[in-house]
Design an enzyme around this catalytic site. Structure first.
Site, PDB file in Angstrom:
ATOM      1  N   HIS A 232       1.454   3.845 -10.289  1.00  0.00           N
ATOM      2  CA  HIS A 232       2.681   3.198 -10.760  1.00  0.00           C
ATOM      3  C   HIS A 232       3.632   4.238 -11.362  1.00  0.00           C
ATOM      4  O   HIS A 232       4.852   4.053 -11.347  1.00  0.00           O
ATOM      5  CB  HIS A 232       2.371   2.156 -11.838  1.00  0.00           C
ATOM      6  N   ASP A 304       1.212  -1.923  -1.261  1.00  0.00           N
ATOM      7  CA  ASP A 304       1.389  -2.092  -2.693  1.00  0.00           C
ATOM      8  C   ASP A 304       2.896  -2.054  -2.954  1.00  0.00           C
ATOM      9  O   ASP A 304       3.693  -1.791  -2.032  1.00  0.00           O
ATOM     10  CB  ASP A 304       0.652  -0.980  -3.451  1.00  0.00           C
TER      11      ASP A 304
END
Length: 394
Positions: A232, A304
């Site tokens: 992330h 993702d």
């Protein structure tokens, strides 16, 4: 209902002429296929196929919020395949139920309504709004048998379904190779370091959801459990720490037919991608050669979040979209978390449409992804099945 049927019939009529990949073939049939494909570009049906490849997050928790109104319009126009909920979208269970009802009511095609509801630290629906929380995967595996876990996960799936969710972006099948992993091990998101144990509990999770009509997605392929960083927040390179035993849960579950979706990770694994610079989510060697060809996965590959920093810090938006699709992703997630952009579906459609007009391989990839997604959506129930039977597996 009639709008859905008409849309799928129109799309199928286009697809009937493009069932084979384009090649440099002087035969009349090849020219006809080329003409049909470019006709799809010109009359806008290509945009409908691309729409089934885009899943977005939105800002708002009420039907009156501009962000919600925008995704309703996008769903009605066939510009998105579904939505993903974050905590910001949840003010109460009844509000969520009404939001989901509205989305499906106006959608041109059945929507995937997704959420990350793994348990433990990763669950968007919480006890604060009256939702029955479940333990983390690590806790489940330590305190329950797979049969006992199945009961917990059936309750979870039933609760999700009652609110209008039909896709849980779980279970995590990463092996707990590195317990200090900041995004997997430390958060209790892995069932175990033992591949067989992970497979057993993941199967309980999947079959419990399937019994309640909720789709699932294995993550994070080809393995995020050995990483020392969080994708992330930037590049996570597992080349030196990853081993092929991390593929074992995927292999077992795929072989038994227990997989709806596989989520591609934004981790760099040069052992598989044959490059120190390409994340798995953008790697054709990883998603097509390994997952599709060698492991024989026939379901949907979903990325993702494409707005995670492992991608945005290193690849332009346009390049990331093109590379993700060519690598083999069927659906791209744009969670619109830190920097929401409600125009994402339009931007993605413009990029892929332009590329498809000059590149027959991209055009064929879009067609294949569309068929994969629509085949998945037929699992959502008899009503969906009846309205998507015109889209055949080829």
């Amino acid at each position: 209902m009639s709008r859905w049927i008409a849309t799928f019939i129109a799309a199928a009529c286009t697809l009937l002429g493009i069932s084979a990949p384009l090649r440099a073939d002087p035969a009349p049939e090849a020219h006809l296929r080329t003409a049909n494909l470019h006709r799809a570009v010109e009359d806008g049906r290509l945009r409908q196929m691309i729409g089934q490849m885009v899943l977005v997050g939105f800002v708002g928790d009420s039907p009156d919020d501009d962000g919600y109104k925008r995704v309703v319009k996008q769903a009605e126009a066939g510009e998105i395949t579904g939505v993903i909920y974050l905590g910001r979208n949840i003010s109460s269970l009844e509000a969520v139920r009404q939001l989901n009802k509205g989305l499906q009511q106006y959608a041109t095609a059945p929507l995937l309504v997704a959420i990350d509801q793994e348990g433990g630290r990763i669950q968007r629906l919480t006890g604060e709004v009256g939702f029955r929380e479940v333990p983390s995967e690590a806790t489940v595996a330590k305190t329950m048998s797979p049969d006992e876990a199945s009961v917990v996960y059936q309750d979870l799936a039933s609760d999700l379904s009652s609110l209008g969710f039909n896709l849980n972006l779980a279970p995590v099948v990463d092996l707990n190779v590195n317990p200090a992993n900041p995004i997997i091990g430390k958060l209790g998101r892995s069932f175990s370091a033992d591949p067989q144990k992970v497979e057993a509990y993941a199967r309980a999770f999947i079959e419990a959801h399937r019994a309640k009509g909720v789709l699932t997605a294995l993550k994070h392929f080809p393995g995020h459990g050995s990483s020392t960083k969080d994708s992330h927040k930037g590049i996570a390179d597992v080349t030196k720490t990853w081993s092929d035993k991390e593929l074992l849960p995927y292999k077992g579950l795929i072989a038994s037919g227990d997989v709806d979706m596989v989520m591609a990770a934004h981790v760099i694994n040069a052992k598989l991608a044959f490059s120190p610079d390409i994340p798995a989510s953008l790697s054709r060697a990883t998603l097509t050669t390994l997952l599709r060809d060698n492991m024989h996965f026939k379901g949907v590959v979903i990325s993702d979040d494409m707005q995670m920093q492992a991608i945005t810090d290193n690849v332009s938006f346009e390049d990331s979209v093109l590379r993700a699709v060519m690598a083999g992703n069927d659906i791209l997630i744009f969670a619109n978390d830190k920097h929401p952009d409600p125009a994402i579906p339009e931007k993605v459609a413009a990029i892929l449409s332009e590329e498809a007009q000059r590149n027959p391989e991209m055009l064929d990839r879009i067609k294949t992804s569309y068929e994969n997604v629509m085949r998945l959506k037929r699992k959502l129930g008899s009503a969906v099945s009846q309205e998507t039977t015109v889209v055949r597996e080829r």
